[in-house]
Scaffold this motif. Structure first.
Motif, PDB file in Angstrom:
ATOM      1  N   LEU A 232      -4.970  27.543  27.614  1.00  0.00           N
ATOM      2  CA  LEU A 232      -4.426  28.878  27.337  1.00  0.00           C
ATOM      3  C   LEU A 232      -3.425  29.306  28.409  1.00  0.00           C
ATOM      4  CD1 LEU A 232      -7.626  30.639  25.983  1.00  0.00           C
ATOM      5  CD2 LEU A 232      -5.654  29.813  24.683  1.00  0.00           C
ATOM      6  N   ASN A 233      -3.658  28.905  29.636  1.00  0.00           N
ATOM      7  CA  ASN A 233      -2.680  29.198  30.698  1.00  0.00           C
ATOM      8  C   ASN A 233      -1.347  28.513  30.407  1.00  0.00           C
ATOM      9  OD1 ASN A 233      -4.316  30.860  32.264  1.00  0.00           O
ATOM     10  ND2 ASN A 233      -5.123  29.159  33.468  1.00  0.00           N
ATOM     11  N   HIS A 234      -1.397  27.248  29.989  1.00  0.00           N
ATOM     12  CA  HIS A 234      -0.167  26.529  29.639  1.00  0.00           C
ATOM     13  C   HIS A 234       0.497  27.155  28.410  1.00  0.00           C
ATOM     14  CE1 HIS A 234      -0.411  23.382  32.612  1.00  0.00           C
ATOM     15  NE2 HIS A 234      -1.653  23.115  32.265  1.00  0.00           N
ATOM     16  N   LEU A 235      -0.311  27.531  27.441  1.00  0.00           N
ATOM     17  CA  LEU A 235       0.218  28.151  26.230  1.00  0.00           C
ATOM     18  C   LEU A 235       0.920  29.466  26.541  1.00  0.00           C
ATOM     19  CD1 LEU A 235       0.327  27.785  23.140  1.00  0.00           C
ATOM     20  CD2 LEU A 235      -1.819  29.058  23.003  1.00  0.00           C
ATOM     21  N   SER A 236       0.357  30.236  27.450  1.00  0.00           N
ATOM     22  CA  SER A 236       0.964  31.525  27.793  1.00  0.00           C
ATOM     23  C   SER A 236       2.308  31.359  28.494  1.00  0.00           C
ATOM     24  CB  SER A 236       0.011  32.361  28.648  1.00  0.00           C
ATOM     25  OG  SER A 236      -0.162  31.778  29.914  1.00  0.00           O
ATOM     26  N   LEU A 237       2.569  30.183  29.069  1.00  0.00           N
ATOM     27  CA  LEU A 237       3.865  29.929  29.696  1.00  0.00           C
ATOM     28  C   LEU A 237       4.980  29.808  28.661  1.00  0.00           C
ATOM     29  CD1 LEU A 237       2.834  27.333  32.441  1.00  0.00           C
ATOM     30  CD2 LEU A 237       3.270  29.792  32.737  1.00  0.00           C
TER      31      LEU A 237
ATOM     32  N   SER B 264       5.222  31.657  25.930  1.00  0.00           N
ATOM     33  CA  SER B 264       5.594  33.030  25.588  1.00  0.00           C
ATOM     34  C   SER B 264       4.494  33.957  26.071  1.00  0.00           C
ATOM     35  CB  SER B 264       5.772  33.190  24.079  1.00  0.00           C
ATOM     36  OG  SER B 264       5.890  34.560  23.748  1.00  0.00           O
ATOM     37  N   GLU B 265       4.875  34.979  26.772  1.00  0.00           N
ATOM     38  CA  GLU B 265       3.860  35.913  27.275  1.00  0.00           C
ATOM     39  C   GLU B 265       3.215  36.704  26.141  1.00  0.00           C
ATOM     40  OE1 GLU B 265       6.687  39.588  28.697  1.00  0.00           O
ATOM     41  OE2 GLU B 265       6.533  37.852  30.021  1.00  0.00           O
ATOM     42  N   ASP B 266       3.800  36.670  24.943  1.00  0.00           N
ATOM     43  CA  ASP B 266       3.237  37.391  23.804  1.00  0.00           C
ATOM     44  C   ASP B 266       2.130  36.617  23.093  1.00  0.00           C
ATOM     45  OD1 ASP B 266       5.025  39.467  24.236  1.00  0.00           O
ATOM     46  OD2 ASP B 266       6.529  38.604  22.915  1.00  0.00           O
ATOM     47  N   LEU B 267       1.968  35.322  23.402  1.00  0.00           N
ATOM     48  CA  LEU B 267       0.959  34.521  22.715  1.00  0.00           C
ATOM     49  C   LEU B 267      -0.461  34.876  23.130  1.00  0.00           C
ATOM     50  CD1 LEU B 267       2.581  30.967  22.676  1.00  0.00           C
ATOM     51  CD2 LEU B 267       2.242  32.513  20.745  1.00  0.00           C
ATOM     52  N   ILE B 268      -0.655  35.147  24.390  1.00  0.00           N
ATOM     53  CA  ILE B 268      -1.984  35.410  24.934  1.00  0.00           C
ATOM     54  C   ILE B 268      -1.936  36.712  25.718  1.00  0.00           C
ATOM     55  CG2 ILE B 268      -3.832  34.540  26.434  1.00  0.00           C
ATOM     56  CD1 ILE B 268      -3.331  32.619  24.200  1.00  0.00           C
ATOM     57  N   ASN B 269      -2.909  37.590  25.470  1.00  0.00           N
ATOM     58  CA  ASN B 269      -3.052  38.780  26.307  1.00  0.00           C
ATOM     59  C   ASN B 269      -4.544  39.055  26.500  1.00  0.00           C
ATOM     60  OD1 ASN B 269      -4.089  40.693  24.320  1.00  0.00           O
ATOM     61  ND2 ASN B 269      -2.041  40.697  23.441  1.00  0.00           N
ATOM     62  N   GLY B 270      -4.878  40.045  27.264  1.00  0.00           N
ATOM     63  CA  GLY B 270      -6.273  40.345  27.577  1.00  0.00           C
ATOM     64  C   GLY B 270      -7.130  40.618  26.357  1.00  0.00           C
ATOM     65  N   ASP B 271      -6.524  41.132  25.286  1.00  0.00           N
ATOM     66  CA  ASP B 271      -7.263  41.458  24.061  1.00  0.00           C
ATOM     67  C   ASP B 271      -7.426  40.280  23.103  1.00  0.00           C
ATOM     68  OD1 ASP B 271      -7.568  44.044  24.924  1.00  0.00           O
ATOM     69  OD2 ASP B 271      -6.103  44.910  23.549  1.00  0.00           O
ATOM     70  N   THR B 272      -6.786  39.143  23.397  1.00  0.00           N
ATOM     71  CA  THR B 272      -6.927  37.961  22.539  1.00  0.00           C
ATOM     72  C   THR B 272      -8.401  37.594  22.434  1.00  0.00           C
ATOM     73  OG1 THR B 272      -4.749  37.141  23.175  1.00  0.00           O
ATOM     74  CG2 THR B 272      -6.303  35.518  22.290  1.00  0.00           C
ATOM     75  N   LEU B 273      -8.859  37.288  21.225  1.00  0.00           N
ATOM     76  CA  LEU B 273     -10.257  36.933  21.017  1.00  0.00           C
ATOM     77  C   LEU B 273     -10.413  35.419  20.908  1.00  0.00           C
ATOM     78  CD1 LEU B 273     -11.328  39.648  18.414  1.00  0.00           C
ATOM     79  CD2 LEU B 273     -11.593  39.691  20.910  1.00  0.00           C
ATOM     80  N   LEU B 274     -11.364  34.890  21.633  1.00  0.00           N
ATOM     81  CA  LEU B 274     -11.692  33.469  21.597  1.00  0.00           C
ATOM     82  C   LEU B 274     -13.027  33.316  20.877  1.00  0.00           C
ATOM     83  CD1 LEU B 274     -10.954  32.684  25.351  1.00  0.00           C
ATOM     84  CD2 LEU B 274      -9.376  32.569  23.427  1.00  0.00           C
ATOM     85  N   HIS B 275     -13.029  32.609  19.759  1.00  0.00           N
ATOM     86  CA  HIS B 275     -14.243  32.390  18.972  1.00  0.00           C
ATOM     87  C   HIS B 275     -14.795  31.004  19.257  1.00  0.00           C
ATOM     88  CE1 HIS B 275     -14.246  35.831  16.123  1.00  0.00           C
ATOM     89  NE2 HIS B 275     -12.984  35.882  16.493  1.00  0.00           N
TER      90      HIS B 275
END
Length: 150
Positions: free
Chosen positions: A66-71, A73-84
């Motif tokens: 997820l850290n690599h994914l957020s690089l 685009s900063e819009d892909l992952i944020n604090g409210d993203t839910l991980l199931h």
């Protein structure tokens, strides 16, 4: 997470955690979810701390990914993203497909998880190969067939 339901102990199949809580290694609680900008689409999912549910090597890999994914685009992952997790698909609809994974819609193929037969990345990739071979072998629909379905 184990919960008590109707006089019996139960372990929910689907559990989730806010990304911000996951990184902080604290459980997600209902109060935070009420203000969360993203809502779970799984009505029976229970908020938890995924670090309690998954092995450490899995949570570390997820966090690194997820850290690599957020690089990207900063819009892909944020604090409210839910991980199931864990997510077990116990019943899947199966799509009717012909040889080469063609559907009854000319020019439309079905592959991967969408077909209801694949149960992982290897099977999903294999369905893509089957479709590619079908197309390369010239089993594609005619222009007349394609336009008659529109």
């Amino acid at each position: 997470m184990i919960i008590y339901v109707s006089g019996k102990l139960s372990i929910p199949f689907d559990q989730f955690q806010r990304y911000e809580d996951f990184v902080a290694r604290i459980p997600t609680i209902e109060e935070k979810l009420k203000q969360n900008s993203i809502k779970s689409t799984l009505p029976d999912a229970a908020p938890t701390n995924l670090h309690w549910v998954l092995p450490q090597y899995v949570t570390e890999a997820v966090e690194e990914f997820l850290n690599h994914l957020s690089l990207l685009s900063e819009d892909l992952i944020n604090g409210d993203t839910l991980l199931h997790a864990p997510v077990w698909e116990l019943c899947w609809d199966r799509v009717q497909a012909e040889e080469g994974l063609r559907t009854n819609v000319p020019g439309f193929y079905v592959a991967g998880d969408a077909i209801g037969w694949a149960r992982g990345i290897i099977q999903a990739a294999t369905t893509g190969i089957v479709i590619a071979r079908d197309i390369l072998n010239g089993k594609k629909p005619s222009d007349k067939e394609l336009t008659s379905t529109v």
